[in-house]
Motif scaffolding. Structure first.
Motif, PDB file in Angstrom:
ATOM      1  N   THR A  45      39.372  39.027  33.608  1.00 47.66           N
ATOM      2  CA  THR A  45      40.647  39.742  33.730  1.00 47.66           C
ATOM      3  C   THR A  45      40.404  41.184  34.174  1.00 47.66           C
ATOM      4  OG1 THR A  45      41.752  38.336  32.117  1.00 47.66           O
ATOM      5  CG2 THR A  45      42.688  40.515  32.436  1.00 47.66           C
ATOM      6  N   ASP A 169      45.438  35.152  37.490  1.00 43.12           N
ATOM      7  CA  ASP A 169      44.609  35.192  36.281  1.00 43.12           C
ATOM      8  C   ASP A 169      44.984  34.018  35.386  1.00 43.12           C
ATOM      9  OD1 ASP A 169      42.837  35.916  34.347  1.00 43.12           O
ATOM     10  OD2 ASP A 169      43.852  37.763  33.754  1.00 43.12           O
ATOM     11  N   GLU A 170      44.153  33.006  35.382  1.00 41.82           N
ATOM     12  CA  GLU A 170      44.382  31.783  34.604  1.00 41.82           C
ATOM     13  C   GLU A 170      45.800  31.228  34.790  1.00 41.82           C
ATOM     14  OE1 GLU A 170      42.721  31.413  30.762  1.00 41.82           O
ATOM     15  OE2 GLU A 170      41.374  33.101  31.040  1.00 41.82           O
TER      16      GLU A 170
HETATM   17 MG   LIG Z   1      41.085  36.932  30.842  1.00 36.57          MG
END
Ligand SMILES: [Mg+2]
Ligand SMILES: Nc1ncnc2c1ncn2[C@@H]1O[C@H](COP(=O)(O)OP(=O)(O)OP(=O)(O)O)[C@@H](O)[C@H]1O
Length: 252
Positions: A45, A169-170
């Motif tokens: 992240t 992000d994910e």
């Molecule tokens: Mg993360």
């Protein structure tokens, strides 16, 4: 492929005395889909935030189309769009209004303040919703959409920015595997059809193999894997996760 759209070099990020990114570098070309893997806390992240210009690295540079991302102001970052695990929509606004937020970097500020978008921007936002399969949901409040639909709206909002890079992000971590696969299908097709580069952090190596061109693995803030995604094998996963849990679950 020319890897010159996006170039990160020697990125260092520290929080207090802790070094979270420790000399991360890679380059990315147009239309390339890059999966970012690594255990929790590896710095994924943090890296994505530095790539997007949301966080300033303590060392190193991120160059996007020849410009230093850390020096760009808000509107100048409009070609870089972000997609998040938790979708980050405004729940009380309609799907269409959420997508229009993607135009804020392109239109005069007063239009954004008054939410008075030009017909051309509204037409573009509708096309973006159609592209993600949500025609007919324009007026629906975002917080009444399913998780998969919300992530599609977030991707439509990213598309409305007319980006050349999408940082995700994910994006599938809050979705069931089948819905997640649909989202990655969509990101891959945008990547192929529009030449948009995508950097996407994932916790599933299987998804990386299936959807990405290339896989980069971060461990303790360093790149320990950088391979064509199809070659992501046991040795790479061992280097990343020490043979600890990694998903070998069948895809639904
Ligand atoms: Mg993360
Ligand atoms: N604002 C902050 N202040 C202090 N430490 C931070 C901050 N942001 C992140 N960290 C630390 O940096 C490290 C990397 O965090 P990061 O969120 O980038 O990991 P990640 O790879 O995304 O993990 P996950 O897979 O769990 O999302 C962690 O040890 C985290 O605690």
């Amino acid at each position: 492929m020319k890897h010159d759209l996006f170039i990160a070099e020697g990125l260092v990020r520290r929080y207090g005395t802790r070094t979270v990114l420790d000399g991360v570098g890679f380059a990315l070309g147009r239309g390339e889909m890059l999966a970012l893997l690594g255990p929790s806390g590896a710095g994924k992240t943090t890296l994505l935030r530095c790539l997007a210009g949301l966080e300033r690295p303590d060392g190193g540079t991120v160059m996007h189309a020849g410009l230093d991302v850390a020096l760009l102001r808000g509107r100048e970052r409009r070609r870089i769009a972000m997609v998040f695990q938790q979708f980050n929509l405004v729940g009380r606004l309609s799907a269409l209004d959420n997508v229009l937020a993607g135009r804020l970097g392109h239109v005069p500020a007063w239009r954004g303040w008054l939410r008075r978008f030009a017909p051309a921007d509204i037409a573009l936002a509708r096309r973006c919703l159609a592209r993600v399969g949500l025609s007919g949901h324009e007026a629906q409040r975002a917080d009444t959409l399913s998780g998969g639909q919300q992530q599609r709206v977030a991707i439509a909002r990213a598309l409305a920015q007319q980006p050349d890079l999408i940082i995700a992000d994910e994006p599938v971590a809050s979705l069931d595997p089948g819905t997640g696969a649909g989202i990655l299908d969509l990101l891959t097709s945008i990547c192929r059809a529009d030449g948009v580069a995508v950097v996407c952090s994932l916790h599933q190596p299987d998804f990386a193999r299936r959807y990405a061109d290339r896989a980069i693995g971060l461990r303790a803030g360093r790149v320990v894997v950088d391979v064509p995604a199809s070659l992501l094998g046991d040795a790479e996963l061992q280097a990343l996760y020490d043979g600890a849990i990694h998903s070998t679950e069948p895809l639904s």
